[in-house]
Scaffold this active site. Structure first.
Site, PDB file in Angstrom:
ATOM      1  N   GLY A   1     -58.674  31.643 -10.512  1.00  0.00           N
ATOM      2  CA  GLY A   1     -59.158  30.528 -11.300  1.00  0.00           C
ATOM      3  C   GLY A   1     -58.908  29.226 -10.572  1.00  0.00           C
ATOM      4  O   GLY A   1     -57.973  29.109  -9.780  1.00  0.00           O
TER       5      GLY A   1
ATOM      6  N   GLN B   1     -57.846  20.406  -9.911  1.00  0.00           N
ATOM      7  CA  GLN B   1     -57.080  20.848  -8.747  1.00  0.00           C
ATOM      8  C   GLN B   1     -57.734  20.438  -7.435  1.00  0.00           C
ATOM      9  O   GLN B   1     -57.082  20.444  -6.395  1.00  0.00           O
ATOM     10  CB  GLN B   1     -56.899  22.366  -8.771  1.00  0.00           C
ATOM     11  CG  GLN B   1     -55.993  22.841  -9.891  1.00  0.00           C
ATOM     12  CD  GLN B   1     -55.928  24.344  -9.903  1.00  0.00           C
ATOM     13  OE1 GLN B   1     -56.728  25.002 -10.548  1.00  0.00           O
ATOM     14  NE2 GLN B   1     -54.973  24.894  -9.169  1.00  0.00           N
TER      15      GLN B   1
ATOM     16  N   CYS C   1     -50.030  29.807  -9.145  1.00  0.00           N
ATOM     17  CA  CYS C   1     -51.002  28.721  -9.178  1.00  0.00           C
ATOM     18  C   CYS C   1     -51.321  28.268  -7.754  1.00  0.00           C
ATOM     19  O   CYS C   1     -50.406  28.132  -6.936  1.00  0.00           O
ATOM     20  CB  CYS C   1     -50.436  27.561  -9.997  1.00  0.00           C
ATOM     21  SG  CYS C   1     -51.547  26.163 -10.160  1.00  0.00           S
ATOM     22  N   LEU C   2     -52.603  28.023  -7.507  1.00  0.00           N
ATOM     23  CA  LEU C   2     -53.004  27.553  -6.179  1.00  0.00           C
ATOM     24  C   LEU C   2     -52.419  26.167  -5.875  1.00  0.00           C
ATOM     25  O   LEU C   2     -52.269  25.809  -4.715  1.00  0.00           O
ATOM     26  CB  LEU C   2     -54.528  27.521  -6.067  1.00  0.00           C
ATOM     27  CG  LEU C   2     -55.221  28.880  -6.215  1.00  0.00           C
ATOM     28  CD1 LEU C   2     -56.727  28.727  -6.142  1.00  0.00           C
ATOM     29  CD2 LEU C   2     -54.717  29.865  -5.181  1.00  0.00           C
TER      30      LEU C   2
ATOM     31  N   HIS D   1     -54.446  28.818 -18.650  1.00  0.00           N
ATOM     32  CA  HIS D   1     -53.812  28.198 -17.479  1.00  0.00           C
ATOM     33  C   HIS D   1     -54.718  27.097 -16.911  1.00  0.00           C
ATOM     34  O   HIS D   1     -54.271  25.973 -16.655  1.00  0.00           O
ATOM     35  CB  HIS D   1     -53.538  29.288 -16.434  1.00  0.00           C
ATOM     36  CG  HIS D   1     -52.972  28.788 -15.150  1.00  0.00           C
ATOM     37  ND1 HIS D   1     -51.668  29.017 -14.782  1.00  0.00           N
ATOM     38  CD2 HIS D   1     -53.530  28.087 -14.121  1.00  0.00           C
ATOM     39  CE1 HIS D   1     -51.452  28.471 -13.587  1.00  0.00           C
ATOM     40  NE2 HIS D   1     -52.572  27.902 -13.168  1.00  0.00           N
ATOM     41  N   GLU D   2     -55.994  27.423 -16.716  1.00  0.00           N
ATOM     42  CA  GLU D   2     -56.920  26.444 -16.128  1.00  0.00           C
ATOM     43  C   GLU D   2     -57.178  25.293 -17.091  1.00  0.00           C
ATOM     44  O   GLU D   2     -57.310  24.138 -16.662  1.00  0.00           O
ATOM     45  CB  GLU D   2     -58.231  27.110 -15.705  1.00  0.00           C
ATOM     46  CG  GLU D   2     -58.085  28.208 -14.659  1.00  0.00           C
ATOM     47  CD  GLU D   2     -57.287  27.825 -13.422  1.00  0.00           C
ATOM     48  OE1 GLU D   2     -57.294  26.641 -13.030  1.00  0.00           O
ATOM     49  OE2 GLU D   2     -56.646  28.717 -12.838  1.00  0.00           O
TER      50      GLU D   2
ATOM     51  N   HIS E   1     -54.632  22.663 -16.739  1.00  0.00           N
ATOM     52  CA  HIS E   1     -54.914  21.745 -15.625  1.00  0.00           C
ATOM     53  C   HIS E   1     -55.820  20.601 -16.076  1.00  0.00           C
ATOM     54  O   HIS E   1     -55.617  19.447 -15.679  1.00  0.00           O
ATOM     55  CB  HIS E   1     -55.589  22.478 -14.459  1.00  0.00           C
ATOM     56  CG  HIS E   1     -54.661  23.220 -13.576  1.00  0.00           C
ATOM     57  ND1 HIS E   1     -53.682  22.604 -12.833  1.00  0.00           N
ATOM     58  CD2 HIS E   1     -54.566  24.548 -13.301  1.00  0.00           C
ATOM     59  CE1 HIS E   1     -53.015  23.510 -12.142  1.00  0.00           C
ATOM     60  NE2 HIS E   1     -53.530  24.695 -12.416  1.00  0.00           N
TER      61      HIS E   1
END
Length: 171
Positions: free
Chosen positions: A49, A54, A94-95, A136-137, A140
């Site tokens: 994701g 991000q 997480c990225l 999660h996304e 963000h």
């Protein structure tokens, strides 16, 4: 297509609350190219994701693909969770927080309303990994990271570990 730079914790831009996407932009070539770039970036990272926040685009949309084969790309524009049920603990990464994983408690099932890549209104009932990834996304998009669910001590340890990794990579 192009790979986009992913912001990393503790970059303050990750705390920016995203603004809704104007429906008129969705079918536009620039927006569609940005979606393609986000998918390419997410797959290359590799991740499941990626929220626009991000990649320093502070608008309310995200791309997700939780399939093993990476052949089920999903776009969520202006997502809104309209129902939640149950609770699950999932070890998240997480990225924007590379190499760090922690248990986070989230809803087990969600219903999310959103606009898809074609500009069509949709509603989806999701559970398991997909539900976790959507939540999660969406965090963000609200300027929140999974490390915010950790204690202040653990969050500081994460910040120091990432700083050390960056110093070593630069050396």
């Amino acid at each position: 297509m192009a790979l986009l730079p992913i912001l990393e914790f503790p970059d303050p831009r990750l705390r920016t609350k995203a603004v809704p996407v104007d429906a008129a932009q969705v079918p536009g070539a620039d927006f569609q190219r940005l979606l393609d770039d986000m998918f390419e970036t997410m797959y290359a990272a590799p991740g499941i994701g990626l929220a626009a926040s991000q990649v320093d685009v502070h608008r309310r949309f995200m791309v997700i693909d939780v399939s093993e084969e990476k052949n089920e790309p999903r776009v969520f524009i202006n997502p809104e969770i309209v129902d939640k049920a149950g609770e699950q603990v999932y070890q998240e990464g997480c990225l924007s927080v590379p190499g760090i994983f922690a248990d986070v408690t989230r809803a087990d099932e969600i219903t999310v309303r959103y606009v898809d890549r074609q500009g069509q209104a949709q509603e989806l009932r999701a559970d398991g990994l997909l539900a976790v990834c959507i939540q999660h996304e969406m965090d963000h998009l609200d300027g929140k990271l999974f490390v915010d669910y950790l204690s202040p001590l653990k969050r500081e340890m994460v910040r120091k570990k990432l700083a050390k990794q960056r110093r070593q990579a630069a050396a």
